[in-house]
Design a protein around this motif. Sequence first.
Motif, short mmCIF file in Angstrom:
data_model
loop_
_atom_site.label_atom_id
_atom_site.label_comp_id
_atom_site.label_asym_id
_atom_site.label_seq_id
_atom_site.Cartn_x
_atom_site.Cartn_y
_atom_site.Cartn_z
N LYS A 11 0.84 -1.21 0.00
CA LYS A 11 0.00 0.00 0.00
C LYS A 11 0.86 1.25 0.00
CE LYS A 11 -3.99 -2.00 2.29
NZ LYS A 11 -4.84 -1.99 3.48
N ASP A 12 1.94 1.23 0.79
CA ASP A 12 2.85 2.37 0.82
C ASP A 12 3.51 2.57 -0.54
OD1 ASP A 12 2.19 2.83 3.45
OD2 ASP A 12 4.03 1.93 4.26
N ALA A 13 3.90 1.48 -1.18
CA ALA A 13 4.53 1.57 -2.50
C ALA A 13 3.55 2.17 -3.52
CB ALA A 13 5.00 0.20 -2.96
N MET A 14 2.28 1.78 -3.44
CA MET A 14 1.28 2.34 -4.34
C MET A 14 1.11 3.84 -4.10
SD MET A 14 -1.83 -0.33 -4.58
CE MET A 14 -1.51 -1.86 -3.72
N THR A 15 1.07 4.23 -2.83
CA THR A 15 0.92 5.64 -2.49
C THR A 15 2.10 6.45 -3.03
OG1 THR A 15 -0.34 5.09 -0.52
CG2 THR A 15 0.64 7.29 -0.60
N VAL A 16 3.30 5.95 -2.82
CA VAL A 16 4.49 6.64 -3.30
C VAL A 16 4.46 6.77 -4.81
CG1 VAL A 16 7.00 6.44 -3.54
CG2 VAL A 16 5.93 6.07 -1.31
N GLU A 17 4.07 5.72 -5.49
CA GLU A 17 4.04 5.73 -6.95
C GLU A 17 2.99 6.71 -7.47
OE1 GLU A 17 6.07 4.45 -10.29
OE2 GLU A 17 6.44 3.97 -8.19
N ILE A 18 1.85 6.78 -6.82
CA ILE A 18 0.80 7.72 -7.23
C ILE A 18 1.27 9.16 -7.04
CG2 ILE A 18 -1.49 8.59 -6.63
CD1 ILE A 18 -2.23 5.61 -6.03
N VAL A 19 1.87 9.44 -5.89
CA VAL A 19 2.36 10.80 -5.64
C VAL A 19 3.46 11.16 -6.63
CG1 VAL A 19 3.57 12.26 -3.96
CG2 VAL A 19 1.68 10.82 -3.22
N ARG A 64 0.57 2.75 -15.21
CA ARG A 64 0.42 1.47 -15.91
C ARG A 64 1.67 0.62 -15.78
NH1 ARG A 64 -2.67 1.61 -21.47
NH2 ARG A 64 -2.36 -0.59 -21.07
N ARG A 65 2.85 1.26 -15.86
CA ARG A 65 4.11 0.53 -15.68
C ARG A 65 4.19 -0.05 -14.27
NH1 ARG A 65 8.82 4.30 -15.88
NH2 ARG A 65 8.16 4.56 -13.74
N PHE A 66 3.80 0.73 -13.27
CA PHE A 66 3.82 0.24 -11.90
C PHE A 66 2.89 -0.95 -11.74
CE2 PHE A 66 1.98 0.27 -7.61
CZ PHE A 66 3.12 0.01 -6.88
N ASP A 67 1.69 -0.86 -12.30
CA ASP A 67 0.73 -1.96 -12.19
C ASP A 67 1.25 -3.21 -12.87
OD1 ASP A 67 -1.86 -3.04 -11.42
OD2 ASP A 67 -2.30 -3.02 -13.57
N ARG A 68 1.85 -3.05 -14.04
CA ARG A 68 2.41 -4.20 -14.76
C ARG A 68 3.51 -4.88 -13.96
NH1 ARG A 68 3.13 -1.78 -19.29
NH2 ARG A 68 5.21 -1.03 -18.83
N GLU A 69 4.41 -4.07 -13.38
CA GLU A 69 5.49 -4.63 -12.58
C GLU A 69 4.97 -5.28 -11.30
OE1 GLU A 69 8.42 -1.60 -11.97
OE2 GLU A 69 8.94 -1.53 -14.11
N ARG A 70 3.94 -4.69 -10.71
CA ARG A 70 3.36 -5.25 -9.50
C ARG A 70 2.72 -6.60 -9.79
NH1 ARG A 70 -1.55 -5.44 -7.05
NH2 ARG A 70 -2.50 -4.28 -8.75
N ARG A 71 2.04 -6.70 -10.93
CA ARG A 71 1.41 -7.97 -11.30
C ARG A 71 2.43 -9.06 -11.60
NH1 ARG A 71 -4.17 -7.51 -12.81
NH2 ARG A 71 -4.82 -5.34 -12.73
N LEU A 72 3.59 -8.66 -12.11
CA LEU A 72 4.65 -9.62 -12.40
C LEU A 72 5.44 -9.99 -11.15
CD1 LEU A 72 6.00 -8.22 -15.79
CD2 LEU A 72 4.60 -10.26 -15.42
#
Length: 74
Positions: A11-19, A64-72
């Motif tokens: 969750k923290d990684a997602m927040t950082v990536e969004i910001v 989108r890049r973050f989501d792709r990497e997270r899914r992998l």
Amino acid sequence: MGAGRESRAEKDAMTVEIVYALVSGALIAGAVTVVAVAVTLPVTPHAVALGGLVGLAHIVRVLRRFDRERRLGR
């Protein structure tokens, strides 16, 4: 990472990536707008729209890049 709940670190990684995406997108939009205005001299709606579109495209690309990497699992 299965279908379960995200950990606190995820969750923290997602927040950082969004910001990061929002701040860098705003900076890129501003820079493109400044360059477009410098080229055309007066501030035109087209220069502002161009900056906004480039900034928005950057935000979408980063997330989108973050989501792709997270899914992998990276």
